[in-house]
Write an enzyme that holds these catalytic residues in place. Sequence first.
Site, mmCIF file in Angstrom:
data_model
loop_
_atom_site.group_PDB
_atom_site.id
_atom_site.type_symbol
_atom_site.label_atom_id
_atom_site.label_comp_id
_atom_site.label_asym_id
_atom_site.label_seq_id
_atom_site.Cartn_x
_atom_site.Cartn_y
_atom_site.Cartn_z
ATOM 1 C CG ASP A 133 -1.981 1.099 1.166
ATOM 2 O OD1 ASP A 133 -2.553 1.460 0.287
ATOM 3 O OD2 ASP A 133 -2.259 1.625 2.225
ATOM 4 C CG HIS A 134 -0.303 4.689 0.092
ATOM 5 N ND1 HIS A 134 -0.798 5.590 -0.800
ATOM 6 C CD2 HIS A 134 -1.499 4.339 0.966
ATOM 7 C CE1 HIS A 134 -2.108 5.870 -0.528
ATOM 8 N NE2 HIS A 134 -2.621 5.244 0.564
ATOM 9 C CG HIS B 239 -4.988 8.259 3.690
ATOM 10 N ND1 HIS B 239 -4.343 8.862 2.789
ATOM 11 C CD2 HIS B 239 -5.163 6.777 3.353
ATOM 12 C CE1 HIS B 239 -4.216 8.031 1.640
ATOM 13 N NE2 HIS B 239 -4.936 6.753 2.252
ATOM 14 N N GLY B 240 -6.958 8.520 7.947
ATOM 15 C CA GLY B 240 -6.963 8.781 9.473
ATOM 16 C C GLY B 240 -8.378 9.305 9.608
ATOM 17 N N GLY C 101 -8.891 5.528 2.714
ATOM 18 C CA GLY C 101 -9.304 6.428 4.051
ATOM 19 C C GLY C 101 -10.834 5.819 4.360
ATOM 20 C CG ASN D 105 -7.123 0.744 0.941
ATOM 21 O OD1 ASN D 105 -7.579 -0.269 0.377
ATOM 22 N ND2 ASN D 105 -6.095 1.565 0.485
HETATM 23 P P1 13P Z 1 -7.605 5.246 6.955
HETATM 24 O O1 13P Z 1 -6.446 4.966 7.961
HETATM 25 O O2 13P Z 1 -8.394 6.171 6.979
HETATM 26 O O3 13P Z 1 -8.492 3.740 7.379
HETATM 27 O O4 13P Z 1 -7.044 4.735 5.463
HETATM 28 C C1 13P Z 1 -6.410 3.443 5.171
HETATM 29 C C2 13P Z 1 -6.066 3.700 4.033
HETATM 30 O O5 13P Z 1 -6.712 4.153 3.013
HETATM 31 C C3 13P Z 1 -4.678 3.178 3.652
HETATM 32 O O6 13P Z 1 -4.100 3.190 2.321
#
Ligand code: 13P
Length: 280
Positions: free
Chosen positions: A82-83, A179-180, A208, A229
Amino acid sequence: MSLVPMSELLVRARRSGYAVGAFEVWNLESIQAVIGAAEGLAQPVILQVGPGEADYAGMEDIAHAAIFHARRAKVPVVLHLDHGDTFERVMQCLNHGFTSVMLDVSHLPYAENVAATKEVARVAHACGVSVEGEMDRIGGGATGIDVPDDAHLTNPDQAVEFVRATGIDAFAVAIGTVHGFYQGEPHIRLGLLEKIAARVPIPLVLHGGSGTPEADVRKAVSLGIAKVNICTEFVAAFADTYAHEHAASDFRYNVPGVFLKPRAAARQLAEKKIRLFAGL
Ligand code: 13P
């Protein structure tokens, strides 16, 4: 059922109108929590590792642990980067047996993002590994954009061009999720998602997922989101349960006492999300 590439799983999900949950993992407990939840519900699942988790656990260490558990799982399991922050990190993942990768260079100018993502897709596909791509910067976390304004959202025409030019298998949309946890009221642009979905036929990914209202998630899945995610809520379920237990007067420092309830809480959270994404 074992370790599988991501693309066929997500193509089936989009076609059938459900989404597969993708959870960040960093240790044995988190892997067991996610796979246990998926097995309990007989649903496929995605274990994902970002640069933060890889640097914490060690890329080789977390890959081996995840693959060991994925291979003997009773449901299909994907191991996804991821990323991914560098091309080298993507290569490490291919070397260690990941079945899906993402290089996130969405901070670069569009043409450079296209060129780098296309190169990742070429190499990963040669290894039978799936590729997720991101064109726009999704807010929150390290990016410092809490509630993205429209300038950060996906342009449907450009999305068509990005997917065509790069050859990716799954496309991460920017529609207002962050995210978060959200700082303000979430404002998810479902109308924009509908426009993107009408033009982009490959599976769409919602980043997110934490704190995103359930009704919005269900609607987004019905419109074409095939992967959601979840990181922050999953980590919080584990960490908050530990903190709560630690505060109890009978708390003892022994392994079951410290880790059993946090792992169970993480599993419960994963189950709740998998149900939501699958429409169970
Ligand atoms: P959250 O931390 O908001 O769940 O997002 C996770 C995410 O998108 C990781 O790529």
